[in-house]
Motif scaffolding. Structure first.
Motif, PDB file in Angstrom:
ATOM      1  N   PHE A 431      79.502 134.586  74.106  1.00 26.90           N
ATOM      2  CA  PHE A 431      80.250 133.857  75.157  1.00 26.90           C
ATOM      3  C   PHE A 431      80.055 134.944  76.346  1.00 26.90           C
ATOM      4  O   PHE A 431      79.940 134.442  77.448  1.00 26.90           O
ATOM      5  N   LYS A 432      79.993 136.237  76.109  1.00 26.42           N
ATOM      6  CA  LYS A 432      79.875 137.271  77.254  1.00 26.42           C
ATOM      7  C   LYS A 432      78.420 137.135  77.977  1.00 26.42           C
ATOM      8  O   LYS A 432      78.348 137.472  78.958  1.00 26.42           O
ATOM      9  N   HIS A 433      77.676 136.506  77.253  1.00 34.37           N
ATOM     10  CA  HIS A 433      76.258 136.517  77.807  1.00 34.37           C
ATOM     11  C   HIS A 433      76.080 135.270  78.256  1.00 34.37           C
ATOM     12  O   HIS A 433      74.950 135.086  78.798  1.00 34.37           O
ATOM     13  N   ALA A 434      76.799 134.167  78.012  1.00 36.30           N
ATOM     14  CA  ALA A 434      76.638 132.853  78.317  1.00 36.30           C
ATOM     15  C   ALA A 434      77.034 132.967  80.340  1.00 36.30           C
ATOM     16  O   ALA A 434      77.706 133.723  80.833  1.00 36.30           O
ATOM     17  N   ILE A 435      76.361 131.871  80.874  1.00 34.24           N
ATOM     18  CA  ILE A 435      76.464 131.748  82.348  1.00 34.24           C
ATOM     19  C   ILE A 435      77.152 130.593  82.491  1.00 34.24           C
ATOM     20  O   ILE A 435      76.645 129.360  82.137  1.00 34.24           O
ATOM     21  N   PHE A 436      78.431 130.365  83.120  1.00 34.31           N
ATOM     22  CA  PHE A 436      79.227 129.174  83.395  1.00 34.31           C
ATOM     23  C   PHE A 436      79.016 129.061  84.794  1.00 34.31           C
ATOM     24  O   PHE A 436      78.977 129.694  85.576  1.00 34.31           O
ATOM     25  N   SER A 443      84.705 129.629  83.254  1.00 32.63           N
ATOM     26  CA  SER A 443      84.104 130.917  83.771  1.00 32.63           C
ATOM     27  C   SER A 443      84.887 132.228  83.448  1.00 32.63           C
ATOM     28  O   SER A 443      84.370 133.403  83.440  1.00 32.63           O
ATOM     29  N   ASP A 444      86.176 131.862  83.009  1.00 34.47           N
ATOM     30  CA  ASP A 444      87.151 133.017  82.805  1.00 34.47           C
ATOM     31  C   ASP A 444      86.736 133.468  81.303  1.00 34.47           C
ATOM     32  O   ASP A 444      87.281 134.565  80.806  1.00 34.47           O
ATOM     33  N   LEU A 445      86.345 132.489  80.522  1.00 37.92           N
ATOM     34  CA  LEU A 445      86.180 132.696  79.036  1.00 37.92           C
ATOM     35  C   LEU A 445      85.477 134.160  78.586  1.00 37.92           C
ATOM     36  O   LEU A 445      85.974 134.675  77.578  1.00 37.92           O
ATOM     37  N   PRO A 446      84.102 134.591  79.237  1.00 37.62           N
ATOM     38  CA  PRO A 446      83.563 135.730  78.978  1.00 37.62           C
ATOM     39  C   PRO A 446      84.735 137.034  78.962  1.00 37.62           C
ATOM     40  O   PRO A 446      84.435 137.887  78.406  1.00 37.62           O
TER      41      PRO A 446
END
Length: 449
Positions: A431-436, A443-446
């Motif tokens: 999740f930290k590396h995902a781009i939302f 986009s708050d998820l990371p």
């Protein structure tokens, strides 16, 4: 002489419909039975109509939160009659469409209450239906509160059909329906009270986030009384609820008292004992294949099954598919309840998936907890959301997401991403590396992991 089928499905909600359609698609002769209009609780008397009403209240809440930030909402209000007309555009077509769909598939429909007259036979009116298998997916009904005057209570189903709202409404119980519907009624203009016997409501949800929700609910003007046990309802010029709190008697006056203290499987009048089907207050006792532990001809799905799965519509549909597969191919599939999200569509909504802190501790897991109130985050400030926050549990060493608990706008959508992660093994680092897409709540998820 009875009519013969391969399968008789009891109910027409998600669970029973899934069984019936899949077995019919395989070429089996299928019957389906319901004593109510076809469609099940969710489509007719629960999730769908409730969400229409909550949606209107959400619009009003959003506009009022934004007062002073470019929005003038002084004249904005909810027209209850007009809202109910809109709601019925969703519910009224359902029974006819459901029956037409069943008939088109070649499924024989019966109207009436099914009752077992043998190990694999049920009677509906004057008809006896014999089958190789019977699938019980009859849903739930309001729990018996065992208090004097409970016949004076309005059920949630009846509430969702009201043409007018009374001035004073009291909800007995602090479960989903209380916080969802009370929020709507208060925004329409009713004086609302919630009486809950426990120290905190919504006990399946994170206590820190529920505490914020209770504060928000009280700020709206809803009188939330915790640790207060309803002991009876009496009728005079209005309704009086007798209750006790800390050993003291309390009296509450209301024009309507709504049952919001939980539901129970609607199976007690199916004559299950005649069929040798073991059951209790949780539902039909089933094995790992959702088959009755005492009668191999009977399976159960959804709210009617004591399966260990949460009583949610998507779970009922999923369990119905498992039941159908096991009937068709022999017992081979077991339900997997990993990562099933649930949401209370209160205002603000609260959501949960996976393990709570206490559950993770009881399992002896080593994990880190990341939690924060997020009212200062852009996603909340943009819409003047005063109460929002999260709590996420991540296992040490494996980086597995064990549980996620959310409060605030759009959590009903964001929780699905956490559910996908838990069910599919997506790690916190992923999740930290995902781009939302930005700016979105996702986009708050990371930052939450």
């Amino acid at each position: 002489m009875g009519k013969h089928f391969d399968v008789v499905a009891i109910g027409t909600g998600a669970g029973a419909s899934s069984v019936a359609m899949q077995c019919r698609k395989a070429g089996w002769q299928v019957a389906i039975v319901d004593s109510r209009p076809f469609g099940g609780t969710c489509a007719l008397r629960g999730c769908d109509p409730k969400k229409v009403l909550v949606g209107a209240a959400d619009v009003l809440d959003w506009a009022r939160r934004m007062k002073g930030n470019g929005i003038r909402s002084e004249q904005l209000s909810i027209d209850w009659r007009e809202l109910m007309r809109f709601k019925r555009t969703f519910t009224q077509p359902v029974p006819k469409r459901r029956e037409e769909g069943l008939a088109k598939a070649g499924i024989v429909a019966f109207h009436g209450r099914a009752r077992f007259v043998g190990a694999n036979a049920v009677q509906v009116g004057d008809e006896v239906l014999e089958a190789r298998f019977v699938a019980i997916a009859a849903g739930q009904k309001p729990a018996d509160l065992k208090i004097p005057g409970q016949e004076l209570l309005t059920t949630s189903e009846q509430f969702l059909e009201l043409d007018e709202l009374p001035l004073r409404i009291l909800f007995i119980g602090g479960c989903y329906i209380a916080f969802e519907v009370a929020n709507v009624a208060a925004r329409v203009g009713s004086e609302v009270t919630i009486v809950h016997r426990g120290a905190r409501p919504l006990e399946l949800f994170d206590p820190d986030l529920v505490e914020q929700l209770v504060v928000s609910t009280r700020e709206l003007g809803i009188n939330v009384q915790l640790g207060t046990q309803a002991e009876g309802v009496e009728k005079g010029r209005s309704l009086t609820v007798r209750a006790s709190a800390a050993g003291q008697e309390r009296l509450f006056e209301a024009d309507m008292v709504v049952h919001a203290a939980g539901r129970t499987p609607e199976i007690d009048d199916l004559n299950l004992d005649v069929a040798g089907v073991a059951w209790d207050e949780r539902g039909v006792k089933v094995n790992e294949y959702l088959q009755s532990v005492s009668n191999p001809a009977v399976y159960a799905a959804g709210d009617a099954a004591a399966s260990g799965g949460p009583p949610l519509t998507p779970v009922a549909g999923y369990e119905g598919a498992v039941v159908a597969s096991n009937m068709l191919k022999g017992n081979h599939q077991k339900p997997d309840y990993t990562g099933i999200p649930t949401v209370v569509f209160s205002i603000p909504p609260v959501a949960s998936v996976g393990l709570s802190e206490s559950e993770a501790q009881e399992r002896g897991l080593k994990f880190r907890v990341k939690k924060e109130t997020t009212s200062t985050w852009y996603s909340s400030r943009r819409v003047a959301e005063k109460y929002s926050g999260y709590k996420v549990l991540v296992e040490e060493g494996t980086d597995r997401i064990l549980g996620a608990h959310l409060l605030g706008g759009e959590v009903g959508e964001v929780i699905n991403l956490f559910a996908l992660a838990i069910r599919s093994g997506i790690r916190a680092t992923d999740f930290k590396h995902a781009i939302f897409s930005y700016p979105t709540h996702s986009s708050d998820l990371p930052y939450m992991v």
